[in-house]
Design a protein around this motif. Structure first.
Motif, PDB file in Angstrom:
ATOM      1  N   ASP A  64      -2.589  55.497  -5.663  1.00 51.88           N
ATOM      2  CA  ASP A  64      -3.186  54.424  -6.449  1.00 51.88           C
ATOM      3  C   ASP A  64      -3.943  54.935  -7.664  1.00 51.88           C
ATOM      4  O   ASP A  64      -4.531  54.147  -8.400  1.00 51.88           O
ATOM      5  CB  ASP A  64      -4.162  53.618  -5.571  1.00 51.88           C
ATOM      6  CG  ASP A  64      -3.446  52.738  -4.558  1.00 51.88           C
ATOM      7  OD1 ASP A  64      -2.372  52.211  -4.903  1.00 51.88           O
ATOM      8  OD2 ASP A  64      -3.962  52.591  -3.435  1.00 51.88           O
ATOM      9  N   SER A  76      -6.007  50.451  -7.037  1.00 51.87           N
ATOM     10  CA  SER A  76      -6.235  49.592  -5.871  1.00 51.87           C
ATOM     11  C   SER A  76      -7.301  48.547  -6.164  1.00 51.87           C
ATOM     12  O   SER A  76      -7.407  47.535  -5.462  1.00 51.87           O
ATOM     13  CB  SER A  76      -6.649  50.426  -4.656  1.00 51.87           C
ATOM     14  OG  SER A  76      -7.935  51.003  -4.840  1.00 51.87           O
ATOM     15  N   THR A  77      -8.083  48.757  -7.225  1.00 50.11           N
ATOM     16  CA  THR A  77      -9.116  47.791  -7.619  1.00 50.11           C
ATOM     17  C   THR A  77      -8.588  46.775  -8.628  1.00 50.11           C
ATOM     18  O   THR A  77      -9.337  45.895  -9.055  1.00 50.11           O
ATOM     19  CB  THR A  77     -10.328  48.517  -8.234  1.00 50.11           C
ATOM     20  OG1 THR A  77      -9.935  49.135  -9.476  1.00 50.11           O
ATOM     21  CG2 THR A  77     -10.863  49.588  -7.291  1.00 50.11           C
ATOM     22  N   LYS A  78      -7.320  46.908  -8.971  1.00 49.19           N
ATOM     23  CA  LYS A  78      -6.746  46.023  -9.984  1.00 49.19           C
ATOM     24  C   LYS A  78      -5.815  45.001  -9.331  1.00 49.19           C
ATOM     25  O   LYS A  78      -4.955  45.356  -8.520  1.00 49.19           O
ATOM     26  CB  LYS A  78      -5.988  46.824 -11.044  1.00 49.19           C
ATOM     27  CG  LYS A  78      -6.845  47.853 -11.791  1.00 49.19           C
ATOM     28  CD  LYS A  78      -7.972  47.192 -12.565  1.00 49.19           C
ATOM     29  CE  LYS A  78      -8.796  48.218 -13.335  1.00 49.19           C
ATOM     30  NZ  LYS A  78      -9.939  47.584 -14.056  1.00 49.19           N
ATOM     31  N   ARG A  79      -5.982  43.744  -9.705  1.00 51.46           N
ATOM     32  CA  ARG A  79      -5.113  42.686  -9.192  1.00 51.46           C
ATOM     33  C   ARG A  79      -3.737  42.760  -9.832  1.00 51.46           C
ATOM     34  O   ARG A  79      -2.710  42.718  -9.162  1.00 51.46           O
ATOM     35  CB  ARG A  79      -5.759  41.316  -9.466  1.00 51.46           C
ATOM     36  CG  ARG A  79      -4.944  40.133  -8.949  1.00 51.46           C
ATOM     37  CD  ARG A  79      -5.601  38.821  -9.324  1.00 51.46           C
ATOM     38  NE  ARG A  79      -5.731  38.691 -10.788  1.00 51.46           N
ATOM     39  CZ  ARG A  79      -6.047  37.544 -11.390  1.00 51.46           C
ATOM     40  NH1 ARG A  79      -6.290  36.452 -10.682  1.00 51.46           N
ATOM     41  NH2 ARG A  79      -6.147  37.496 -12.710  1.00 51.46           N
ATOM     42  N   ASN A  80      -3.713  42.887 -11.150  1.00 49.87           N
ATOM     43  CA  ASN A  80      -2.462  42.971 -11.905  1.00 49.87           C
ATOM     44  C   ASN A  80      -2.544  44.115 -12.910  1.00 49.87           C
ATOM     45  O   ASN A  80      -3.620  44.398 -13.465  1.00 49.87           O
ATOM     46  CB  ASN A  80      -2.192  41.675 -12.673  1.00 49.87           C
ATOM     47  CG  ASN A  80      -1.967  40.483 -11.773  1.00 49.87           C
ATOM     48  OD1 ASN A  80      -1.049  40.472 -10.963  1.00 49.87           O
ATOM     49  ND2 ASN A  80      -2.836  39.471 -11.895  1.00 49.87           N
ATOM     50  N   ARG A 104       4.000  49.560  -9.280  1.00 48.64           N
ATOM     51  CA  ARG A 104       2.604  49.198  -9.522  1.00 48.64           C
ATOM     52  C   ARG A 104       2.476  48.316 -10.761  1.00 48.64           C
ATOM     53  O   ARG A 104       1.420  47.731 -10.991  1.00 48.64           O
ATOM     54  CB  ARG A 104       1.742  50.464  -9.706  1.00 48.64           C
ATOM     55  CG  ARG A 104       1.629  51.302  -8.460  1.00 48.64           C
ATOM     56  CD  ARG A 104       0.866  50.576  -7.362  1.00 48.64           C
ATOM     57  NE  ARG A 104      -0.516  50.334  -7.735  1.00 48.64           N
ATOM     58  CZ  ARG A 104      -1.212  49.232  -7.432  1.00 48.64           C
ATOM     59  NH1 ARG A 104      -0.621  48.254  -6.773  1.00 48.64           N
ATOM     60  NH2 ARG A 104      -2.464  49.099  -7.800  1.00 48.64           N
ATOM     61  N   THR A 106       2.954  45.030 -12.684  1.00 45.82           N
ATOM     62  CA  THR A 106       3.161  43.617 -12.364  1.00 45.82           C
ATOM     63  C   THR A 106       4.218  43.002 -13.274  1.00 45.82           C
ATOM     64  O   THR A 106       5.158  42.347 -12.825  1.00 45.82           O
ATOM     65  CB  THR A 106       1.841  42.835 -12.520  1.00 45.82           C
ATOM     66  OG1 THR A 106       0.826  43.458 -11.728  1.00 45.82           O
ATOM     67  CG2 THR A 106       2.018  41.385 -12.092  1.00 45.82           C
ATOM     68  N   ALA A 152      -5.442  36.197 -17.770  1.00 46.44           N
ATOM     69  CA  ALA A 152      -5.931  37.378 -17.064  1.00 46.44           C
ATOM     70  C   ALA A 152      -7.396  37.219 -16.685  1.00 46.44           C
ATOM     71  O   ALA A 152      -8.092  36.299 -17.136  1.00 46.44           O
ATOM     72  CB  ALA A 152      -5.747  38.610 -17.939  1.00 46.44           C
ATOM     73  N   ASP A 155     -10.301  41.572 -13.042  1.00 46.98           N
ATOM     74  CA  ASP A 155      -9.655  42.526 -12.137  1.00 46.98           C
ATOM     75  C   ASP A 155      -8.292  42.994 -12.634  1.00 46.98           C
ATOM     76  O   ASP A 155      -7.566  43.677 -11.912  1.00 46.98           O
ATOM     77  CB  ASP A 155      -9.495  41.914 -10.736  1.00 46.98           C
ATOM     78  CG  ASP A 155     -10.826  41.606 -10.081  1.00 46.98           C
ATOM     79  OD1 ASP A 155     -11.804  42.314 -10.394  1.00 46.98           O
ATOM     80  OD2 ASP A 155     -10.894  40.659  -9.286  1.00 46.98           O
ATOM     81  N   ASP A 156      -7.942  42.638 -13.856  1.00 49.59           N
ATOM     82  CA  ASP A 156      -6.632  42.992 -14.400  1.00 49.59           C
ATOM     83  C   ASP A 156      -6.740  44.145 -15.391  1.00 49.59           C
ATOM     84  O   ASP A 156      -7.776  44.365 -16.023  1.00 49.59           O
ATOM     85  CB  ASP A 156      -5.993  41.784 -15.081  1.00 49.59           C
ATOM     86  CG  ASP A 156      -5.657  40.675 -14.086  1.00 49.59           C
ATOM     87  OD1 ASP A 156      -5.370  41.004 -12.919  1.00 49.59           O
ATOM     88  OD2 ASP A 156      -5.708  39.492 -14.474  1.00 49.59           O
ATOM     89  N   ALA A 223     -10.495  41.431 -18.907  1.00 55.76           N
ATOM     90  CA  ALA A 223      -9.591  42.476 -18.424  1.00 55.76           C
ATOM     91  C   ALA A 223      -9.847  43.785 -19.164  1.00 55.76           C
ATOM     92  O   ALA A 223     -10.421  43.807 -20.261  1.00 55.76           O
ATOM     93  CB  ALA A 223      -8.138  42.047 -18.601  1.00 55.76           C
TER      94      ALA A 223
END
Length: 486
Positions: A64, A76-80, A104, A106, A152, A155-156, A223
């Motif tokens: 990650d 791992s801390t990112k949504r997209n 990874r 999106t 966005a 967390d993106d 973002a």
């Protein structure tokens, strides 16, 4: 077409060139030794500057953890994770990021000038925009990129890959100016004789994406943005450690803009464009208030600068000296009218061959920058061309008096002006070969049909997408004088 006499010239055996596709045909005619030298140098420079390899040399994903040079991000801390990009070198830049991120990623959206059959993407959509004139496909893709930014959240993560040409390819005019007017404005500006900085002062201020406006939209969403850029601006310093974030990144859709509304208004006045630009563009720029100014700072973003125009001068000099040839960087600030630059370089070559000034032959001259072609009367256009073609044609006229000299002039991204070719290589035989085939280089320059003329005599260079975009690379080889002075 080549004459029987020219076709009888023995072909010079050249090593396989990775970027220049038609080396063999270029070396069947003319001053083959001189042509081989400038072609070999140019090919080596293009290989070294390929953004696919540059990005992969500093970027990796381990589980990650995304690492770029000296910095790391925990995905791992990112949504997209989104990839967005535009530019004439965007194919190779986006391919590198798409390949490294794999699943990874999106979604990716990249706007390119030319899509190549060799392009490979897993999660990135490729859109062929318009360049130098914007088009509907670029507009639609730009709207999709802006939609990603607007939806966005904190967390993106956005990874943007931007190179020269993005101002036309990532096109989305402000409200009140439609796509047709943006296209017409671009056409007028490119024919006005204005420099690229001046042209961009207008283009950025009528755009929802350029001049840092895309980064502004991403920042508004909360973002994070990582940007990879190639700078084709005249005057930028050479790159140093490309794995270290570059604090002075500026312009393009993702960086702060150095041009101002006042600059845009001044360009309209100085080039007498008020009656030539669409009324909607003139009205918007004349009446826009401070709230319409482009953003001037993004300290929270992380930028990497992987190529600059000055790099090509340095690399060309190194390659030439590696071949045992003294090399002189004449300038990395070459601007002005292309044909004038070609005439000037031919006169310098003659000075070298006759008087050993400012360097003794045999030698290589390097000149990089961004020359332009002013078209006062669009009705005079009878063909296709570009700055590289016109410089090479003008050099050929002057170089008829410089025995054995050759010049290569290309747009480093692989397409010069309105042509599908990178540019051209001409030499001391080009003028005679043109006349023998009923081609007038003087007429071709006057009618802006240099591509057709140089194609007819076999002097046009084909590269396809090169993976970089640092404006013009001009190389001149000057041998020692053999025989009487001409």
């Amino acid at each position: 077409m080549a004459t029987d006499q020219e076709m009888a010239v023995p072909m010079v055996t050249a090593p396989t060139m990775a970027k220049i596709r038609n080396t063999d045909s270029l070396l069947r005619i003319g001053d083959t030794e001189a042509r081989q030298i400038v072609l070999k140098i140019a090919d080596a420079v293009l290989q070294r500057m390929d953004a696919y390899e540059r990005i992969k040399s500093i970027m990796s994903l381990d589980g990650d953890v995304l690492t770029v040079g000296s910095r790391s991000w925990d995905l791992s801390t990112k949504r997209n994770v989104y990839l967005v990009g535009a530019g004439k070198a965007c194919n190779h830049m986006a391919m590198a990021v798409d390949e490294i991120l794999g699943d990874r990623l999106t979604r990716g959206i990249a706007i390119v000038k030319v899509a190549e059959a060799s392009d490979r993407f897993r999660r990135t959509e490729i859109h062929v925009g318009g360049h130098p004139i914007p088009n509907q496909a670029g507009y639609d893709a730009s709207r999709a990129i802006l939609d990603l930014a607007d939806k966005a959240g904190p967390d993106d993560l956005f990874i943007a890959v931007i190179s020269g040409g993005s101002s036309a390819l990532m096109n989305c005019p402000v409200d009140g100016i439609d796509l047709r007017d943006e296209m017409a404005a671009t056409d007028v500006l490119l024919k006005s004789g204005a420099g690229i900085y001046e042209i961009n002062a207008i283009r950025r201020h009528i755009s929802q994406t350029n001049g840092g406006r895309l980064a502004q939209r991403i920042a508004a969403s909360g973002a994070e943005l990582i940007g990879f850029g190639i700078s084709d601006a005249v005057g930028n310093a050479p790159t140093d450690d490309i794995g270290e974030p570059f604090p002075a990144y500026a312009s393009t859709p993702i960086g702060p803009d150095r041009t101002t509304l006042a600059d845009a208004r001044r360009v309209i006045d100085e080039y007498d464009l008020a009656d030539r630009l669409p009324a909607s563009v003139v009205s918007y720029l004349k009446n826009a208030g401070p709230e319409s100014e482009t953003p001037k700072a993004f300290p929270e973003n992380t930028y990497y600068l992987i190529n600059t125009l000055a790099d090509s001068s340095i690399y060309a000099k190194e390659v030439a000296e590696g071949l045992g040839l003294p090399a002189l960087i004449v300038t990395s600030f070459l601007e002005g009218e292309s044909r004038d630059a070609g005439t000037f370089l031919a006169s310098v070559a003659r000075e070298i061959q006759v008087n050993n000034n400012p360097i003794a032959p045999p030698c290589v001259l390097v000149a990089t920058g961004e020359t332009t072609t002013q078209i006062v009367n669009p009705q005079s256009i009878e063909g296709h061309g570009g700055p590289g073609h016109e410089l090479a044609a003008a050099f050929a006229i002057g170089a008829a008096k410089v025995t054995g000299a050759a010049a290569l002039s290309i747009d480093t991204e692989g397409t010069d002006g309105t042509t599908p070719a990178a540019g051209a290589v001409t030499d001391s035989t080009s003028l005679a070969r043109a006349r023998a085939n009923g081609v007038s280089l003087h007429t071709a320059l006057r009618s802006h049909a240099s591509h057709e003329a140089l194609l007819e005599i076999g002097d046009v260079i084909d590269t396809g997408n090169t993976g970089t975009n640092v404006c013009d690379l001009n190389l001149v080889y000057v041998p020692a004088q053999v025989g009487p002075l001409r």
